[in-house]
Design a protein around this motif. Structure first.
Motif, PDB file in Angstrom:
ATOM      1  N   GLU A  35       0.781  -1.295   0.102  1.00  0.00           N
ATOM      2  CA  GLU A  35       0.017   0.190  -0.109  1.00  0.00           C
ATOM      3  C   GLU A  35       0.956   1.331  -0.027  1.00  0.00           C
ATOM      4  N   PHE A  36       1.880   1.101   0.728  1.00  0.00           N
ATOM      5  CA  PHE A  36       2.999   2.462   0.952  1.00  0.00           C
ATOM      6  C   PHE A  36       3.437   2.658  -0.529  1.00  0.00           C
ATOM      7  N   ALA A  37       3.935   1.530  -1.055  1.00  0.00           N
ATOM      8  CA  ALA A  37       4.552   1.693  -2.419  1.00  0.00           C
ATOM      9  C   ALA A  37       3.652   2.208  -3.555  1.00  0.00           C
TER      10      ALA A  37
ATOM     11  N   GLU B 276       0.643   4.141  -3.101  1.00  0.00           N
ATOM     12  CA  GLU B 276       0.367   5.318  -2.930  1.00  0.00           C
ATOM     13  C   GLU B 276       1.694   6.410  -3.340  1.00  0.00           C
ATOM     14  N   LEU B 277       2.854   5.977  -2.773  1.00  0.00           N
ATOM     15  CA  LEU B 277       4.028   6.646  -3.322  1.00  0.00           C
ATOM     16  C   LEU B 277       4.283   6.829  -4.786  1.00  0.00           C
ATOM     17  N   SER B 278       3.924   5.654  -5.273  1.00  0.00           N
ATOM     18  CA  SER B 278       3.961   5.721  -6.936  1.00  0.00           C
ATOM     19  C   SER B 278       3.147   6.719  -7.494  1.00  0.00           C
ATOM     20  N   GLU B 279       1.952   6.496  -7.151  1.00  0.00           N
ATOM     21  CA  GLU B 279       0.844   7.183  -7.605  1.00  0.00           C
ATOM     22  C   GLU B 279       1.180   8.831  -7.478  1.00  0.00           C
ATOM     23  N   PHE B 280       1.735   9.280  -6.295  1.00  0.00           N
ATOM     24  CA  PHE B 280       1.865  10.648  -5.907  1.00  0.00           C
ATOM     25  C   PHE B 280       3.167  10.993  -6.805  1.00  0.00           C
ATOM     26  N   ARG B 281       4.083  10.048  -6.804  1.00  0.00           N
ATOM     27  CA  ARG B 281       5.322  10.498  -7.918  1.00  0.00           C
ATOM     28  C   ARG B 281       4.795  10.706  -9.399  1.00  0.00           C
ATOM     29  N   MET B 282       4.125   9.809  -9.820  1.00  0.00           N
ATOM     30  CA  MET B 282       3.498  10.080 -11.056  1.00  0.00           C
ATOM     31  C   MET B 282       2.919  11.500 -11.293  1.00  0.00           C
ATOM     32  N   LEU B 283       2.194  12.227 -10.304  1.00  0.00           N
ATOM     33  CA  LEU B 283       1.464  13.197 -10.412  1.00  0.00           C
ATOM     34  C   LEU B 283       2.733  14.615 -10.358  1.00  0.00           C
ATOM     35  N   LEU B 284       3.528  14.168  -9.576  1.00  0.00           N
ATOM     36  CA  LEU B 284       4.604  15.428  -9.421  1.00  0.00           C
ATOM     37  C   LEU B 284       5.500  15.197 -10.776  1.00  0.00           C
ATOM     38  N   GLU B 285       6.029  14.222 -11.170  1.00  0.00           N
ATOM     39  CA  GLU B 285       6.802  14.295 -12.214  1.00  0.00           C
ATOM     40  C   GLU B 285       6.238  14.726 -13.576  1.00  0.00           C
ATOM     41  N   LEU B 286       4.774  14.220 -13.987  1.00  0.00           N
ATOM     42  CA  LEU B 286       4.203  14.702 -14.907  1.00  0.00           C
ATOM     43  C   LEU B 286       4.197  16.339 -14.827  1.00  0.00           C
ATOM     44  N   ASN B 287       3.916  16.768 -13.833  1.00  0.00           N
ATOM     45  CA  ASN B 287       3.814  18.265 -13.448  1.00  0.00           C
ATOM     46  C   ASN B 287       5.105  19.003 -13.800  1.00  0.00           C
ATOM     47  N   ALA B 288       6.078  18.505 -13.510  1.00  0.00           N
ATOM     48  CA  ALA B 288       7.309  18.821 -13.638  1.00  0.00           C
ATOM     49  C   ALA B 288       7.633  18.955 -15.064  1.00  0.00           C
ATOM     50  N   VAL B 289       7.307  17.686 -15.840  1.00  0.00           N
ATOM     51  CA  VAL B 289       7.805  17.674 -17.243  1.00  0.00           C
ATOM     52  C   VAL B 289       6.885  18.814 -17.906  1.00  0.00           C
ATOM     53  N   ARG B 290       5.572  19.146 -17.756  1.00  0.00           N
ATOM     54  CA  ARG B 290       4.618  20.005 -18.240  1.00  0.00           C
ATOM     55  C   ARG B 290       5.506  21.389 -17.964  1.00  0.00           C
ATOM     56  N   GLN B 291       5.968  21.668 -16.780  1.00  0.00           N
ATOM     57  CA  GLN B 291       6.509  22.981 -16.556  1.00  0.00           C
ATOM     58  C   GLN B 291       7.920  22.997 -17.318  1.00  0.00           C
TER      59      GLN B 291
ATOM     60  N   ARG C 192       5.582   3.847 -14.602  1.00  0.00           N
ATOM     61  CA  ARG C 192       4.894   2.717 -14.214  1.00  0.00           C
ATOM     62  C   ARG C 192       5.618   1.460 -14.119  1.00  0.00           C
ATOM     63  N   ARG C 193       6.702   1.465 -14.753  1.00  0.00           N
ATOM     64  CA  ARG C 193       7.808   0.147 -14.755  1.00  0.00           C
ATOM     65  C   ARG C 193       8.444   0.304 -13.367  1.00  0.00           C
ATOM     66  N   SER C 194       8.730   1.444 -12.778  1.00  0.00           N
ATOM     67  CA  SER C 194       9.278   1.652 -11.663  1.00  0.00           C
ATOM     68  C   SER C 194       8.402   1.114 -10.594  1.00  0.00           C
ATOM     69  N   LYS C 195       7.001   1.716 -10.609  1.00  0.00           N
ATOM     70  CA  LYS C 195       6.137   1.174  -9.762  1.00  0.00           C
ATOM     71  C   LYS C 195       6.150  -0.460  -9.527  1.00  0.00           C
ATOM     72  N   GLU C 196       5.961  -1.289 -10.879  1.00  0.00           N
ATOM     73  CA  GLU C 196       6.055  -2.585 -11.039  1.00  0.00           C
ATOM     74  C   GLU C 196       7.109  -3.140 -10.450  1.00  0.00           C
ATOM     75  N   THR C 197       8.386  -2.725 -10.573  1.00  0.00           N
ATOM     76  CA  THR C 197       9.641  -3.191 -10.016  1.00  0.00           C
ATOM     77  C   THR C 197       9.650  -3.092  -8.346  1.00  0.00           C
TER      78      THR C 197
ATOM     79  N   LYS D   8      12.838  10.204  -3.725  1.00  0.00           N
ATOM     80  CA  LYS D   8      14.155  10.138  -4.220  1.00  0.00           C
ATOM     81  C   LYS D   8      14.860   8.926  -3.295  1.00  0.00           C
ATOM     82  N   LEU D   9      14.664   8.814  -1.980  1.00  0.00           N
ATOM     83  CA  LEU D   9      15.207   7.934  -0.946  1.00  0.00           C
ATOM     84  C   LEU D   9      14.651   6.646  -1.340  1.00  0.00           C
ATOM     85  N   ILE D  10      13.258   6.481  -1.696  1.00  0.00           N
ATOM     86  CA  ILE D  10      12.683   4.996  -1.987  1.00  0.00           C
ATOM     87  C   ILE D  10      13.391   4.577  -3.334  1.00  0.00           C
TER      88      ILE D  10
END
Length: 279
Positions: free
Chosen positions: A132-134, A136-151, A263-268, A214-216
Motif C-alpha cells: 500500500e505504501f509503495a 500510494e507513493l508511486s501514484e504521488f510520484r507520477m503526479l509530481l513528475e508529470l507536472n514537472a515535465v509540463r513545466q 509505471r515500470r518503476s512502480k511494478e519493480t 528519491k530515497l525510496i
C-alpha cells in the motif's frame, strides 16, 4: 551529583540519555580512565567532579547533510543491506567520518519519513515497506513528475535545463556502452536524471515530498538484485526515450515516456516487496 554518589545502572543511563548501552559504556570507560568515577563491578561511584578539560571537543563533520545522505544510501545499495537490519551508530559514524550526534540527527530525520525506527532499548533499525505504501507513493510520484515535465517544456531555449538534459543524454549513452561492468552505477545516474527534471518546480511542499521519493526509488535498497543488470539497461533506454522527447519539445511523447518509465518503476518496487515478503 555529589562526590560519593552512585551512578545509575547502564540501562537506566541509556534510557535517560536516549542512546545505546554501547555508547553509555564508552562514556563510563572515559570517566573511569580520567579518574572521575571508581568502577568496581556494578558499582560506579563519582569520586571527582568533572572540569572543563575533561570535555571532549566535538569533531566537525567532514560531510554535509546531503553528502551523508548520499553516503548512507550508497552503502545500503552497494552492500544489499536488508530491511530489519540493526544499525550500529558508532560503527557507521567511523565509517562515514561524521560525529555520532550528526548521524543520530540524520537517522531521526529518516524516521519521520518512515525509513528507519528507533529501537526501544536504543539504536536504530531499517524498516520495510508495505505494498500500500509503495502504490500510494508511486501514484504521488507520477503526479509530481508529470507536472514537472509540463513545466519544463514551457521553459525558454536559454534555460539551463536544456544543457543539463544534453549532458545527461551523453552520460546515459556512456553508461549504456559499459553497462555489463558498471550496472550498479545506474542508481546515481537515475537520481541525477530525476533530480534535474524535478528541479524546474519551485514549491516547498513538492521539494519535501521529492526527498522521500528519491530515497525510496533512487536508492532502491530493497529491490531484488537478481535481474539488476537487465532492469537498469532497460531503464537507460527509457530515460533516453524520455530525454529525446523533451529535447524535441514534444509534450505528448514526453508524457508518454514518463508514464511508461514511472509505471515500470512502480511494478519493480512491488515485485521487490513480494520477493522480500513485505507485500
Amino acid at each position: 551529583m555529589e562526590v560519593g554518589d552512585q551512578l545509575p545502572a547502564e540501562t537506566a543511563l541509556a534510557d535517560r540519555m536516549d542512546v545505546s548501552r554501547t555508547i553509555v559504556r564508552s562514556a563510563l570507560q572515559k570517566l573511569d580512565s580520567d579518574k572521575l568515577i571508581r568502577w568496581e563491578g556494578r558499582s560506579k561511584m563519582l569520586i571527582r567532579k568533572p572540569q572543563a578539560e575533561h570535555r571532549l571537543v566535538p569533531a566537525e563533520s567532514a560531510l554535509s547533510a546531503e553528502e551523508l545522505e548520499h553516503s548512507f544510501f550508497e552503502w545500503i545499495l552497494r552492500f544489499d543491506v536488508p530491511a530489519g537490519t540493526s544499525l550500529n551508530v558508532a560503527q557507521l559514524s567511523r565509517q562515514f567520518g561524521v560525529p555520532v550526534h550528526n548521524l543520530q540527527e540524520f537517522l531521526a530525520g529518516l524516521s519521520r519519513l518512515g525509513l528507519v525506527e528507533r529501537r526501544p532499548r536504543g539504536g536504530w533499525s531499517l524498516l520495510g515497506f508495505t505494498s500500500e505504501f509503495a502504490i500510494e507513493l508511486s501514484e504521488f510520484r507520477m503526479l509530481l513528475e508529470l507536472n514537472a515535465v509540463r513545466q519544463l517544456l514551457t521553459l525558454p531555449a536559454d534555460h539551463e535545463i536544456w544543457n543539463r538534459l544534453k549532458v545527461l543524454r551523453r552520460e546515459h549513452e556512456d553508461l549504456k556502452s559499459v553497462i555489463a561492468e558498471r550496472y550498479h552505477d545506474f542508481s546515481l545516474l537515475d537520481e541525477k536524471f530525476h533530480s534535474a527534471i524535478n528541479s524546474v518546480v519551485r514549491n516547498r511542499f513538492v521539494l519535501e515530498a521529492q526527498k522521500l521519493i528519491k530515497l525510496i526509488f533512487n536508492y532502491h535498497y530493497m529491490w531484488d538484485k537478481r535481474d539488476e543488470l537487465e532492469r537498469n539497461a532497460a531503464a537507460i533506454d527509457e530515460h533516453l526515450e524520455w530525454i529525446d522527447a523533451m529535447l524535441e519539445r514534444d509534450s505528448e511523447r514526453s508524457e508518454a515516456a514518463a508514464i511508461k518509465h514511472l509505471r515500470r518503476s512502480k511494478e519493480t518496487l512491488l515485485q521487490s516487496l513480494r520477493v522480500h515478503k513485505f507485500a
